[in-house]
Motif scaffolding. Structure first.
Motif, PDB file in Angstrom:
ATOM      1  N   TYR A  59      27.483  51.021 135.520  1.00 24.48           N
ATOM      2  CA  TYR A  59      27.582  51.123 134.063  1.00 24.48           C
ATOM      3  C   TYR A  59      27.121  52.480 133.547  1.00 24.48           C
ATOM      4  O   TYR A  59      27.770  53.092 132.704  1.00 24.48           O
ATOM      5  N   HIS A  62      29.589  55.193 134.519  1.00 29.38           N
ATOM      6  CA  HIS A  62      30.977  54.860 134.151  1.00 29.38           C
ATOM      7  C   HIS A  62      31.927  54.959 135.346  1.00 29.38           C
ATOM      8  O   HIS A  62      32.943  55.650 135.298  1.00 29.38           O
ATOM      9  N   LYS A  82      38.220  57.006 129.496  1.00 25.16           N
ATOM     10  CA  LYS A  82      38.565  55.885 128.626  1.00 25.16           C
ATOM     11  C   LYS A  82      40.034  55.465 128.745  1.00 25.16           C
ATOM     12  O   LYS A  82      40.428  54.450 128.211  1.00 25.16           O
ATOM     13  N   SER A  89      31.934  52.355 130.908  1.00 28.47           N
ATOM     14  CA  SER A  89      30.935  51.280 130.824  1.00 28.47           C
ATOM     15  C   SER A  89      31.412  49.999 131.517  1.00 28.47           C
ATOM     16  O   SER A  89      31.489  48.948 130.895  1.00 28.47           O
ATOM     17  N   SER A 105      35.747  46.527 131.504  1.00 23.91           N
ATOM     18  CA  SER A 105      35.019  47.697 131.018  1.00 23.91           C
ATOM     19  C   SER A 105      35.224  47.777 129.517  1.00 23.91           C
ATOM     20  O   SER A 105      35.872  46.919 128.927  1.00 23.91           O
ATOM     21  N   ASN A 106      34.671  48.779 128.898  1.00 22.51           N
ATOM     22  CA  ASN A 106      34.666  48.873 127.446  1.00 22.51           C
ATOM     23  C   ASN A 106      36.065  48.631 126.858  1.00 22.51           C
ATOM     24  O   ASN A 106      36.961  49.445 127.028  1.00 22.51           O
ATOM     25  N   ASN A 107      36.229  47.486 126.219  1.00 26.99           N
ATOM     26  CA  ASN A 107      37.433  47.114 125.476  1.00 26.99           C
ATOM     27  C   ASN A 107      38.682  46.852 126.311  1.00 26.99           C
ATOM     28  O   ASN A 107      39.787  46.870 125.777  1.00 26.99           O
ATOM     29  N   ARG A 130      36.164  43.170 123.008  1.00 28.17           N
ATOM     30  CA  ARG A 130      35.074  44.125 122.845  1.00 28.17           C
ATOM     31  C   ARG A 130      34.001  43.862 123.892  1.00 28.17           C
ATOM     32  O   ARG A 130      33.479  42.762 123.990  1.00 28.17           O
ATOM     33  N   THR A 131      33.685  44.851 124.668  1.00 28.00           N
ATOM     34  CA  THR A 131      32.625  44.823 125.659  1.00 28.00           C
ATOM     35  C   THR A 131      32.629  43.547 126.508  1.00 28.00           C
ATOM     36  O   THR A 131      31.677  42.783 126.513  1.00 28.00           O
TER      37      THR A 131
END
Length: 145
Positions: A59, A62, A82, A89, A105-107, A130-131
């Motif tokens: 985390y 990343h 991203k 994350s 992972s993030n989103n 979300r998360t």
């Protein structure tokens, strides 16, 4: 007789701990705080391949990293960004029977092959995810995500 092991991510201690499941003894520790290869600031999940390689969601850096059965760093499977095909994350991860890696992972939720090659994004960008943290696979015949 083979010893059964339990791998546990230790978020605040920046490592993965391996315990003997029969007697509770700590067998080994993987990782430490930092940003170099093999470091694991705030790991969130761990899973094992059929060859007993340890895959960890890193985390803090990343990325998704792989270690051998003795805890030696092998490689980064998925790196940070991203965009689709990369992680930011990463939290949860699991393997399907073909050893494809499912990563939350993030989103977003994504699938990679066992070498870290991006297969696809599972969710849709407008799903409002979300998360996401934990992921698991409910097998069916044939088992495929």
């Amino acid at each position: 007789m083979e010893t059964s092991a339990l791998y546990v991510t230790n978020y605040r201690a920046h490592c993965v701990r391996k315990f003997n499941i029969d007697n509770g003894q700590l067998m080994s520790k993987i990782g430490s705080q930092g940003s170099k290869e093999g470091h694991l600031p705030n790991p969130t999940d761990v899973t094992l391949t059929k060859k007993n390689y340890v895959i960890v969601s890193d985390y803090g850096n990343h990325r998704i990293q792989m270690f051998d059965a003795n805890g030696n760093w092998m490689r980064i499977i998925v790196d940070c960004r991203k965009e689709n095909g990369q992680v930011w994350s990463p939290c949860g991860l699991t393997l399907d029977k073909a050893e494809n890696l499912v990563v939350s992972s993030n989103n977003k939720l994504q699938i990679f092959d066992k070498n870290g090659v991006f297969i696809k994004r599972i969710d849709l960008e407008d799903d409002g995810l979300r998360t996401p943290y934990g992921v698991t696979i409910i097998p069916k015949i044939p088992s495929r995500v």
